[in-house]
Scaffold this active site. Structure first.
Site, mmCIF file in Angstrom:
data_model
loop_
_atom_site.group_PDB
_atom_site.id
_atom_site.type_symbol
_atom_site.label_atom_id
_atom_site.label_comp_id
_atom_site.label_asym_id
_atom_site.label_seq_id
_atom_site.Cartn_x
_atom_site.Cartn_y
_atom_site.Cartn_z
ATOM 1 N N TYR A 135 33.535 72.527 5.057
ATOM 2 C CA TYR A 135 32.734 73.743 5.013
ATOM 3 C C TYR A 135 33.001 74.657 3.817
ATOM 4 C CZ TYR A 135 37.021 75.286 7.391
ATOM 5 O OH TYR A 135 38.323 75.505 7.734
ATOM 6 N N CYS A 165 53.056 62.278 51.709
ATOM 7 C CA CYS A 165 51.904 61.670 51.044
ATOM 8 C C CYS A 165 50.657 61.835 51.909
ATOM 9 C CB CYS A 165 52.176 60.194 50.776
ATOM 10 S SG CYS A 165 50.760 59.329 50.061
ATOM 11 N N CYS A 201 49.725 58.000 53.131
ATOM 12 C CA CYS A 201 50.584 57.142 53.963
ATOM 13 C C CYS A 201 51.663 57.904 54.709
ATOM 14 C CB CYS A 201 51.213 56.044 53.110
ATOM 15 S SG CYS A 201 52.415 56.684 51.900
ATOM 16 N N ASP A 259 36.503 73.878 16.489
ATOM 17 C CA ASP A 259 37.869 74.117 16.940
ATOM 18 C C ASP A 259 38.691 72.851 16.751
ATOM 19 O OD1 ASP A 259 39.919 75.587 17.911
ATOM 20 O OD2 ASP A 259 39.373 75.422 20.016
ATOM 21 N N GLU A 291 27.618 79.347 10.007
ATOM 22 C CA GLU A 291 28.122 78.005 10.292
ATOM 23 C C GLU A 291 28.879 78.040 11.610
ATOM 24 O OE1 GLU A 291 30.409 76.609 6.848
ATOM 25 O OE2 GLU A 291 29.400 78.184 5.698
ATOM 26 N N LYS A 315 31.846 77.460 14.103
ATOM 27 C CA LYS A 315 33.293 77.427 13.934
ATOM 28 C C LYS A 315 33.841 76.315 14.824
ATOM 29 C CE LYS A 315 37.342 80.466 13.968
ATOM 30 N NZ LYS A 315 38.201 79.640 14.810
ATOM 31 N N LYS A 352 33.619 85.209 17.666
ATOM 32 C CA LYS A 352 34.174 84.320 18.677
ATOM 33 C C LYS A 352 33.325 84.358 19.947
ATOM 34 C CE LYS A 352 37.568 82.396 18.174
ATOM 35 N NZ LYS A 352 38.990 82.710 18.183
ATOM 36 N N CYS A 387 54.865 59.803 45.509
ATOM 37 C CA CYS A 387 55.014 59.071 46.758
ATOM 38 C C CYS A 387 55.804 57.804 46.449
ATOM 39 C CB CYS A 387 53.653 58.707 47.354
ATOM 40 S SG CYS A 387 53.783 57.547 48.735
ATOM 41 N N CYS A 405 51.415 52.281 50.143
ATOM 42 C CA CYS A 405 50.468 53.383 49.964
ATOM 43 C C CYS A 405 49.188 52.829 49.328
ATOM 44 C CB CYS A 405 51.092 54.452 49.073
ATOM 45 S SG CYS A 405 50.077 55.926 48.871
#
Length: 664
Positions: free
Chosen positions: A221, A402, A405, A114, A110, A112, A308, A420, A426
């Protein structure tokens, strides 16, 4: 047909439609038809609480508040799994188990998934409780939250045992995760980092109605219990499917470790085609009698092994670090990479998040970096290959101005990101705020999209969202790709947006931390934009669910002269900046600061009408009695436990007539 029979028939029908849609992925009814039936059931249940059923489909919408999650002991311990990372590990495992049991051994393989582990207990076909894994011996009771997940059956069908536990994972599909992050970014919040942690965090939200908004799924499961009359793991999966559980069809029974390795090799490649996060394969001895013989170590079953997957990782060169400006002014550093194939896609860019992350990685332009796409949807740089760093490499100096600008950046104490501060000059911030203003959940202006907004700003036709209401056909027609009809539709859409309700307008203003829910709370409390603008931080934090951070953001917004001028222009253009007269006519502050619980059957007005009257008069409706409850409005057939709780807390119990007299 009696009322009880109508209610039970609707429940059965809605359970089946939920199963068809969320488990079988085969809708047999339109969303509208489903909603109509659900509303019909809600109304019947409200009028007839004597037919309450903890498994009713109406409980899917949530609304229960859990301040402290009860710790519950697992009747059957939830073990961890031993991990393996290679063919040799699996062969060693097979050798060990063959020494302990006689006869041929078959396996179930099956995927796995997460997510967040959960144990569901069913009794007489109904969901009794849902408990997190915790330490394996005990976990948190999160039943109210789990009931909102549509793929969790509240009522089973078929030949289910009288009582059993079934274990699984609560997962957040990629599609839903991306959508949630888009919505967070839209209101200036940090995006969630990965689906697994978001799914896990969802289970501990105090308000189950918030959990209901998240597109969580439950994949099952393992069945655990006594006298189950099941002989193999593969049979248990089939049984679970027949009872109404969502069990992935990918599981496969095989007869050798070589076949197990084929299954692993296939899904190591094709897992990227799945809608969920997976990090491996779980291999179990299929025969349950053999499982019993093999037993457990102190931590894990001997009859199962988790293989894994290695997180997909590639090496590529970091060509350049650039910086993006969001609508809130937040600066995000971006790694521009030499294009490389990773997990089925070509990766060219990865977020570096902030200055702290750059310093932690000790990353420089020209470095060879390791890029991973393990549990993350967005690729991330996990390390630098320092052995390949060029001799002439220069340390990364985070920008101080920035990139759009040239304004000096600021970083507030406790903030991870630089900002900024050039709010009105901007361009990416200007464009972003207007795009937010016209978005679907805000003004939803027909015919106007994000690209057109950028076109208007770059052509100097608008510099803030109030400028939209001064656009003319002569302004719009000369622009690229703007035909007569589309220009007319766009201008009509702008005019029509003047009728959008106040709460959506407030959300559209783009005040940091003021999302849809907060906007509704503020509008309900203050009624007009003027009242909100004049509210102090102390005033604002007294509003339900408004904290200091939100209050500071609101006051900051209205202390900026430019924002005040823009709001005043919107008012002059006719945009809704107060609750409509119709809504306002029915609202008072007579019940301000009062919390009510409504229980029983009522005759003068319906239960829903009572709740609306409470809220329209400034009161708060609670679902359960606590020390903060001021009144319980009691109708016929109020449960004795509620009366006992109210008496023990000295909470006043009043009739519906008593309540109506309070608001006259």
């Amino acid at each position: 047909m009696s009322i009880q029979e109508q209610i039970e028939a609707l429940r059965d029908e809605l359970h089946q439609h939920n199963y068809n849609y969320y488990v079988q992925d085969n809708s047999t009814i339109s969303d509208f038809e489903f909603d109509v039936k659900l509303k019909q059931l809600q109304e019947l249940e409200a009028k007839h609480p004597e037919f309450y059923d903890a498994s009713s489909p109406t409980l899917r919408v949530g609304g229960e508040i859990t301040k402290n999650f009860e710790t519950v002991a697992h009747e059957h311990r939830m073990y961890s799994l031993e991990n393996s990372y290679s063919k040799d590990d699996l062969l060693d495992w097979e050798t060990r188990i063959k020494k302990m049991v006689d006869g041929a051994i078959s396996y179930t393989c099956e995927l796995k998934y997460d997510g967040a582990s959960i144990s569901l207990t069913y009794e007489n076909g109904k969901l009794l409780k849902a408990v997190t894994r915790g330490d394996g011996f005990q976990g948190d009771n999160v039943t109210a939250n789990i009931k909102t997940i549509k793929s969790v059956p509240l009522q089973l069908k078929g030949d289910y045992p009288e009582k059993f536990d079934i274990r699984g994972e609560i997962v957040l599909p990629f599609e839903g995760f991306i959508k949630m992050n888009e919505e967070r970014i839209e209101i200036g919040e940090e995006p969630y980092r990965n689906p697994r942690n978001t799914a896990s965090g969802s289970l501990k939200l105090q308000d189950s109605s918030e959990v209901a908004k998240r597109p969580l799924e439950c994949l099952l499961y393992n069945i655990t219990g006594n006298n189950l009359n099941i002989k193999t793991q593969s049979e248990s999966l089939e049984k679970a499917r027949s009872w109404g559980f969502k069990v992935p069809e990918i599981a496969k029974e095989v007869n050798s470790i070589d076949a197990v390795l084929e299954f692993i090799a296939h899904w190591d490649i094709h897992r990227h085609d799945l809608p969920y996060e997976t990090d491996g394969v779980v291999i179990k001895v299929n025969d349950l009698q053999q499982q019993e013989e093999l037993g457990y170590t102190a931590k894990a079953p001997r009859w199962a092994m988790a293989y894994k997957f290695k997180a997909e990782q590639v090496s590529t060169r970091l060509n350049e670090i650039t910086y993006q400006v969001g609508r809130t002014g937040a600066i995000t550093p971006v790694a521009n990479l030499e294009p490389v194939e990773l997990a089925g896609t070509t990766v060219k860019r990865a977020s570096l998040h902030n200055a702290d992350q750059i310093e932690k990685l000790d990353i420089c332009e020209g470095d060879m970096v390791f890029v991973e796409k393990g549990g993350e949807i967005i690729p991330k740089i996990i390390a630098v290959d320092l052995s390949q760093r060029p001799a002439d490499s220069q340390p990364t100096q985070y920008i101080t101005q920035c990139p759009e600008c040239n304004t000096a950046l600021v970083r507030q104490e406790g903030e991870a990101q630089h900002y900024c501060p050039n709010y009105n000059g901007c361009k990416p911030q200007i464009i972003g705020r207007i795009q937010h203003f016209i978005s679907r959940k805000a003004m939803d202006i027909d015919g106007l999209g994000g690209e057109t907004v950028a076109l208007f700003v770059n052509a100097a036709l608008i510099s803030n969202y109030s400028d939209l209401y001064e656009l003319t056909l002569e302004d719009v027609l000369p622009l690229e790709r703007m035909a007569q009809k589309s220009a007319e539709n766009l201008l009509n859409g702008i005019q029509a947006s003047k009728d959008v309700p106040f709460e959506r307008v407030l959300f559209g203003l783009g005040i940091r931390y003021v999302g849809e829910t907060v906007a509704k709370k503020l509008v309900k409390h203050y009624k007009t934009i003027g009242a909100i603008a004049n509210a102090t931080i102390i005033d604002l934090v007294t509003v339900d669910e408004i904290g200091v951070r939100i209050a500071e953001s609101v006051t900051d917004f209205f202390q900026t002269q430019t924002n005040i001028e823009i709001v005043e222009r919107l008012i002059r253009f006719g945009v809704q900046m107060e609750i409509s007269a119709e809504k306002l006519a029915n609202q008072t502050n007579k019940l301000e600061g009062q919390a009510f619980v409504v229980s029983g059957v009522f005759h003068l007005v319906s239960r829903n009408e009572l709740k609306k009257l409470i809220e329209d008069n400034g009161g708060k409706v609670s679902s359960s009695i606590s020390s903060k409850t001021n009144f319980v409005i009691a109708g016929d057939n109020m449960g004795p436990s509620k009366k006992e709780k109210a008496d023990s807390l000295a909470v006043s119990i009043i009739s519906e007539q008593d309540f109506l007299n309070m608001i006259l």
